[in-house]
Design a protein around this motif. Structure first.
Motif, short mmCIF file in Angstrom:
data_model
loop_
_atom_site.label_atom_id
_atom_site.label_comp_id
_atom_site.label_asym_id
_atom_site.label_seq_id
_atom_site.Cartn_x
_atom_site.Cartn_y
_atom_site.Cartn_z
N GLN A 81 0.83 -1.20 0.00
CA GLN A 81 0.00 0.00 0.00
C GLN A 81 0.87 1.26 0.00
N PHE A 82 1.93 1.23 0.81
CA PHE A 82 2.84 2.38 0.88
C PHE A 82 3.49 2.65 -0.48
N ASN A 107 -1.35 -4.64 -5.77
CA ASN A 107 -1.33 -3.18 -5.74
C ASN A 107 -0.69 -2.58 -6.99
N GLY A 108 -0.63 -3.38 -8.04
CA GLY A 108 -0.23 -2.86 -9.34
C GLY A 108 1.25 -2.78 -9.61
N TYR A 109 2.06 -3.50 -8.81
CA TYR A 109 3.51 -3.44 -9.00
C TYR A 109 4.00 -4.53 -9.94
N THR A 110 5.04 -4.20 -10.70
CA THR A 110 5.70 -5.15 -11.58
C THR A 110 6.99 -5.62 -10.92
N LEU A 111 7.22 -6.92 -10.94
CA LEU A 111 8.45 -7.48 -10.37
C LEU A 111 9.47 -7.66 -11.49
N THR A 112 10.66 -7.15 -11.26
CA THR A 112 11.68 -7.18 -12.29
C THR A 112 13.06 -7.31 -11.68
N GLU A 113 14.01 -7.79 -12.47
CA GLU A 113 15.40 -7.87 -12.04
C GLU A 113 16.25 -6.80 -12.71
N ARG A 114 15.63 -5.96 -13.55
CA ARG A 114 16.38 -4.95 -14.29
C ARG A 114 15.84 -3.56 -14.00
N ASP A 115 16.70 -2.69 -13.50
CA ASP A 115 16.40 -1.27 -13.29
C ASP A 115 15.08 -1.05 -12.54
N PRO A 116 14.90 -1.64 -11.35
CA PRO A 116 13.65 -1.44 -10.62
C PRO A 116 13.64 -0.10 -9.90
N ASP A 117 12.43 0.37 -9.58
CA ASP A 117 12.31 1.57 -8.74
C ASP A 117 12.80 1.27 -7.32
N ILE A 171 23.15 -5.94 3.68
CA ILE A 171 23.05 -5.16 2.44
C ILE A 171 23.48 -3.72 2.68
N SER A 172 23.08 -3.16 3.83
CA SER A 172 23.46 -1.78 4.15
C SER A 172 24.97 -1.64 4.30
N ARG A 173 25.58 -2.63 4.92
CA ARG A 173 27.04 -2.57 5.11
C ARG A 173 27.75 -2.59 3.75
N ALA A 174 27.18 -3.34 2.81
CA ALA A 174 27.81 -3.47 1.49
C ALA A 174 27.55 -2.26 0.59
N THR A 175 26.44 -1.54 0.85
CA THR A 175 26.06 -0.44 -0.05
C THR A 175 26.22 0.94 0.58
N GLY A 176 26.22 0.99 1.91
CA GLY A 176 26.19 2.28 2.58
C GLY A 176 24.83 2.93 2.60
N VAL A 177 23.80 2.16 2.21
CA VAL A 177 22.43 2.67 2.14
C VAL A 177 21.56 1.98 3.19
N GLU A 178 20.90 2.75 4.03
CA GLU A 178 19.99 2.20 5.03
C GLU A 178 18.60 2.05 4.43
N PRO A 179 17.89 0.96 4.75
CA PRO A 179 16.54 0.80 4.21
C PRO A 179 15.51 1.60 5.00
N TYR A 180 14.37 1.82 4.40
CA TYR A 180 13.21 2.34 5.12
C TYR A 180 12.37 1.13 5.50
N PHE A 181 12.14 0.96 6.81
CA PHE A 181 11.34 -0.17 7.30
C PHE A 181 9.88 0.25 7.45
N VAL A 182 8.98 -0.50 6.85
CA VAL A 182 7.56 -0.16 6.86
C VAL A 182 6.83 -0.77 8.05
N GLY A 183 7.21 -2.00 8.45
CA GLY A 183 6.48 -2.71 9.50
C GLY A 183 6.75 -2.16 10.89
N LYS A 184 6.11 -2.79 11.88
CA LYS A 184 6.31 -2.37 13.28
C LYS A 184 7.80 -2.36 13.61
#
Length: 260
Positions: A81-82, A107-117, A171-184
């Motif tokens: 939904q988010f 919810n209308g999302y396309t699953l892909t392995e190439r250039d995803p949002d 993944i964050s350690r490898a990329t330097g990017v922190e995720p946004y967590f949606v759940g509790k």
């Protein structure tokens, strides 16, 4: 404890509140039955994104608990939904199970392995090093990183299992990017659940067995919070937190008499 509110709708965690592993917690069947009989709006919430709502309804039924699938709300549903609100008809590379992929498709999302949002990380019992590597490369390439929940471990009969939060840290350690967590404990999940049953925070209670997810999420969303002692948190442990639930009860069975 805070002043008691008039409660017209209920949100509740599943594990530790209604069931313990595969067994129903005593009194949970009567609590749910009373909610259904009196047509009191409720939702069962879970950070587990592995299963669809239909799957979870079947699992609860096998434990002796009748919960309609529309009365279940998972971190996968909140995630889908988010994303639909943020970037309608977008695309995602997903690490997860049917609960997550089904919700995204619906919810209308396309699953892909190439250039995803988005790179979307959820719960699975079969984390693939190959897919984690691909996720890292996509994030480095510019994909946004988002995850269902921050739980570092999950339960099993053999002991704790690495969960979404632990893999997200890798993944964050490898990329330097922190995720946004949606759940509790993100109150976003609570607000999406309130919207799903057209409930208001002022007249809704959240029942949970964890101070660090259920109770804090309820507090931050403005709900009355009820801690039950049938799960992971003891009375002594609850006292160590800098925040308190509105009240503490032994189990959901203690709440039946106040359902009106």
């Amino acid at each position: 404890m805070s002043r008691r509110r008039e409660i017209r709708s209920w949100l509740m965690d599943m594990d530790g509140v209604l069931v313990h592993e595969e067994s129903a917690i005593p009194g949970a069947d009567r609590f749910l039955g009373t909610l259904r009989e009196r047509e009191i709006p409720f939702l069962v919430l879970t950070n587990n994104s592995i299963y669809t709502r239909r799957d979870l309804a079947a699992r609860l039924k096998a434990s002796g608990l009748e919960v309609p699938e529309e009365s279940i709300w998972t971190s996968a549903n909140a995630m889908a939904q988010f994303l639909s609100d943020q970037r309608p008809a977008g695309s995602a590379f997903v690490i997860g199970e049917a609960g997550l992929t089904t919700a995204l498709h619906q919810n209308g999302y396309t699953l892909t392995e190439r250039d995803p949002d988005y790179v979307v990380l959820g719960e699975t019992r079969t984390y693939s090093f190959e897919r984690i590597t691909h996720a890292i490369r996509l994030i480095v390439g510019g994909a946004r990183f988002i995850a269902t929940n921050p739980d570092a471990t999950g339960p099993s009969l053999q002991g704790p299992l690495p969960a979404t939060g632990a893999v997200a840290a890798l993944i964050s350690r490898a990329t330097g990017v922190e995720p946004y967590f949606v759940g509790k404990p993100n109150p976003l999940m609570m607000r999406s659940a309130l919207n799903a049953i057209d409930a208001h925070s002022e007249t809704t209670a959240m029942i949970g067995d964890r101070m660090d997810t259920d109770v804090v999420a309820g507090l931050e969303a403005g709900l009355e919070t009820v801690l039950v002692l049938t799960g992971v948190t003891t009375l002594e442990e609850a006292e160590r937190f800098p925040f308190r639930p509105s009240r503490i009860v032994r189990s959901v069975a203690d709440l039946i008499d106040e359902l009106g």
